[in-house]
Design a protein around this motif. Structure first.
Motif, PDB file in Angstrom:
ATOM      1  N   ASP A  15       0.902  -1.141   0.130  1.00 33.27           N
ATOM      2  CA  ASP A  15       0.015  -0.078   0.100  1.00 33.27           C
ATOM      3  C   ASP A  15       0.840   1.223   0.069  1.00 33.27           C
ATOM      4  OD1 ASP A  15      -2.344  -1.554  -0.146  1.00 33.27           O
ATOM      5  OD2 ASP A  15      -2.727  -1.307   1.993  1.00 33.27           O
ATOM      6  N   HIS A  16       1.935   1.218   0.407  1.00 34.34           N
ATOM      7  CA  HIS A  16       2.885   2.540   0.911  1.00 34.34           C
ATOM      8  C   HIS A  16       4.045   2.358  -0.378  1.00 34.34           C
ATOM      9  CE1 HIS A  16       0.786   3.451   4.206  1.00 34.34           C
ATOM     10  NE2 HIS A  16       1.155   2.014   4.656  1.00 34.34           N
ATOM     11  N   HIS A  17       3.890   1.388  -1.334  1.00 31.85           N
ATOM     12  CA  HIS A  17       4.775   1.521  -2.457  1.00 31.85           C
ATOM     13  C   HIS A  17       4.218   1.711  -3.861  1.00 31.85           C
ATOM     14  CE1 HIS A  17       7.216  -0.771   0.755  1.00 31.85           C
ATOM     15  NE2 HIS A  17       8.345  -0.468  -0.195  1.00 31.85           N
ATOM     16  N   VAL A  57       1.466   5.127  -9.555  1.00 37.41           N
ATOM     17  CA  VAL A  57       0.305   3.813  -9.171  1.00 37.41           C
ATOM     18  C   VAL A  57       0.720   3.038  -8.314  1.00 37.41           C
ATOM     19  CG1 VAL A  57      -0.637   2.063 -10.403  1.00 37.41           C
ATOM     20  CG2 VAL A  57       0.065   3.805 -11.967  1.00 37.41           C
ATOM     21  N   CYS A  58       0.124   2.961  -7.087  1.00 39.19           N
ATOM     22  CA  CYS A  58       0.524   2.266  -5.918  1.00 39.19           C
ATOM     23  C   CYS A  58      -0.032   0.890  -5.560  1.00 39.19           C
ATOM     24  CB  CYS A  58       0.344   3.165  -4.755  1.00 39.19           C
ATOM     25  SG  CYS A  58       0.847   4.983  -4.738  1.00 39.19           S
ATOM     26  N   ASP A  59       0.325   0.261  -4.662  1.00 41.73           N
ATOM     27  CA  ASP A  59      -0.096  -1.181  -4.030  1.00 41.73           C
ATOM     28  C   ASP A  59      -0.019  -2.148  -5.244  1.00 41.73           C
ATOM     29  OD1 ASP A  59      -2.620  -1.732  -5.394  1.00 41.73           O
ATOM     30  OD2 ASP A  59      -3.622  -0.201  -4.467  1.00 41.73           O
ATOM     31  N   ARG A  60       0.212  -3.632  -4.795  1.00 42.90           N
ATOM     32  CA  ARG A  60       0.247  -4.499  -5.816  1.00 42.90           C
ATOM     33  C   ARG A  60      -0.924  -4.751  -6.699  1.00 42.90           C
ATOM     34  NH1 ARG A  60       1.947 -10.794  -3.951  1.00 42.90           N
ATOM     35  NH2 ARG A  60       2.595 -11.287  -6.033  1.00 42.90           N
ATOM     36  N   THR A  61      -2.118  -4.322  -6.242  1.00 40.59           N
ATOM     37  CA  THR A  61      -3.115  -4.400  -7.324  1.00 40.59           C
ATOM     38  C   THR A  61      -3.039  -3.391  -8.201  1.00 40.59           C
ATOM     39  OG1 THR A  61      -4.882  -3.492  -5.836  1.00 40.59           O
ATOM     40  CG2 THR A  61      -4.313  -5.668  -5.642  1.00 40.59           C
ATOM     41  N   PHE A  62      -2.608  -2.372  -8.274  1.00 36.46           N
ATOM     42  CA  PHE A  62      -2.223  -1.119  -9.229  1.00 36.46           C
ATOM     43  C   PHE A  62      -3.576  -0.399  -9.210  1.00 36.46           C
ATOM     44  CE2 PHE A  62       0.760  -4.064 -10.580  1.00 36.46           C
ATOM     45  CZ  PHE A  62       1.932  -3.526 -10.612  1.00 36.46           C
ATOM     46  N   ASN A  63      -4.535  -0.180  -8.204  1.00 34.15           N
ATOM     47  CA  ASN A  63      -5.662  -0.098  -8.098  1.00 34.15           C
ATOM     48  C   ASN A  63      -5.751   1.449  -7.320  1.00 34.15           C
ATOM     49  OD1 ASN A  63      -7.116  -2.178  -9.171  1.00 34.15           O
ATOM     50  ND2 ASN A  63      -7.465  -3.205  -7.364  1.00 34.15           N
TER      51      ASN A  63
END
Length: 431
Positions: free
Chosen positions: A77-79, A107-113
């Protein structure tokens, strides 16, 4: 005395008089807070502002954030990964808000949402800047001048605190700027920028590249020689390429010339160790060293794949660049299992993918971030539309593919996290 709004927003135990809470405890609490509240708390009093802007506090705050991120290493979430920097023509169109101020999109978080937008300072004079890299929330922006309408310039910019620093001019004005690298020396807490140049074509029959290294701690450039084996010189660097940083070194794909008179070109990986400021060479895996630097059939990219140096290729032996072809390309992921040992190159994956146009980088989970042509039906056949490309994440192990809702073409895929870096040494800030 009337309390300010920032003072009323503090926790109750921090609203007491300074004599009630030891100052070291106050600093310890502040150093564990996110960037935005820390920046607001600078307004509480002069002593807090002075403490927050010290190199020791900035370093402590950064280390605390890294510890938190390591504990929650499966939570991104913080990347940020995909970063977009608009150019002078289109950047006023890229803000999702009603304001026309240009923004840098992350664009952040692993889901790119989750998408974050950071206003670009009006004093940060850029036209077509490239994001060279990112470390500890600090972006390196390179403006490659064309010699007529705008100058070559490099900025270090921390979007989280809206601070930037323009690097001093270099001395190699008679050279053409080819490539850039951005690195962080953790032991010395220093940030370095490497510029690689090639002489103008009319200056020398056998071109040999040169390099300069900037250190933030000294705020100066140093000319560094590129010394490889005897009779081996770097003759060409992939145009305007950014470097991959792994194992304390930057890496570029380059061509080298061997021999004194009748020399032959060969392709290698040029490395730069940020500890001793020395260049070195690493052999490419398989037969890649004998391929041309700008192959018509293969696109070769250096990357960091799960913490290791990697060579990732996209291409095919036939018809790779036919626009209307829907023939899938071959993606090969080579990984250097033991850094510096050429025999440890391992072909980790070799998979067939759809038509890939651009490669941006890898996530720390090993997903490839690419640009793909959009496929659509035209009568009884399928054709590709390059003007309707999509950004996708590809897992080479599971072949899982996800189209990302990214509206603007990214400049780079690199990690990004908020920090206070260069709060104590910036030249300017945005409004």
């Amino acid at each position: 005395m009337q309390e300010t709004g920032e003072h009323r927003s503090l926790p109750p135990f921090l609203r007491r008089r300074n004599t009630d809470v030891p100052i070291d405890i106050v600093h310890n609490i502040l150093a564990r807070l996110p960037v935005k509240p820390v920046m607001r708390f600078r307004c509480v009093c002069k002593s807090w502002d002075s403490s927050i802007t010290t190199p020791n506090f900035i370093s402590t705050h950064l280390n605390n954030n890294k510890i938190i991120n390591n504990v929650n290493k499966d939570d991104d979430d913080h990347h940020g990964y995909l970063l977009h920097m608009p150019n002078v023509i289109t950047r006023t169109m890229y803000s999702s808000s009603s304001s026309s101020n240009p923004v840098c999109t992350v664009v952040c978080d692993r889901t790119f949402n989750r998408i974050s937008e950071y206003p670009i300072p009006s004093d940060l004079l850029i036209n077509f800047a490239e994001i060279v890299g990112s470390f500890n929330g600090l972006l390196c922006l390179a403006e490659y001048g064309n010699g007529a309408t705008y100058d070559e310039v490099i900025y270090l910019w921390n979007p989280s605190i809206r601070k930037f620093k323009r690097l001093p001019r270099t001395r190699l004005s008679q050279y053409d700027w080819d490539a850039t690298g951005f690195a962080y020396h953790s032991e010395r807490d220093d940030y370095k920028v490497v510029k690689i140049y090639s002489p103008s074509s009319n200056r020398i029959k056998r071109p040999e590249v040169e390099a300069e290294v900037y250190s933030l701690s000294s705020d100066s450039w140093t000319r560094v020689g590129i010394s490889l084996r005897p009779n081996v010189v770097v003759s060409k660097v992939k145009d305007y390429s950014s470097a991959s940083f792994v194992n304390g070194a930057l890496h570029w794909l380059v061509c080298v010339s061997e021999g004194e008179v009748e020399f032959r070109n060969r392709k290698i990986i040029l490395s730069f160790d940020v500890d001793d400021d020395k260049f070195g060479e690493i052999a490419l895996p398989g037969r890649h060293g004998r391929k041309r630097l700008h192959s018509e059939r293969f696109k070769e990219n250096l990357a960091v794949f799960k913490g290791k140096l990697a060579l990732i290729t996209f291409g095919d032996r036939e018809f790779f660049y036919l626009v209307d072809s829907i023939r899938p390309c071959q993606c090969v992921v080579w990984v250097m299992e033991e850094y510096g040992v050429c025999e440890s190159w391992n072909k980790l994956f070799s998979v067939r993918l759809g038509k890939v146009d651009s490669f941006f980088g890898c996530t720390r989970f090993g997903e490839l971030l690419v640009q793909k042509a959009f496929k659509f039906k035209y009568g009884a056949s399928e054709v590709l539309r390059w003007n309707n490309c999509v950004i996708a994440s590809l897992d080479p192990e599971t072949l899982h593919e996800k189209y990302l809702g990214v509206q603007h073409l990214p400049n780079i895929a690199t990690t990004f996290e908020e920090s206070l870096v260069i709060l104590d040494r910036a030249d300017g800030q945005s409004g």
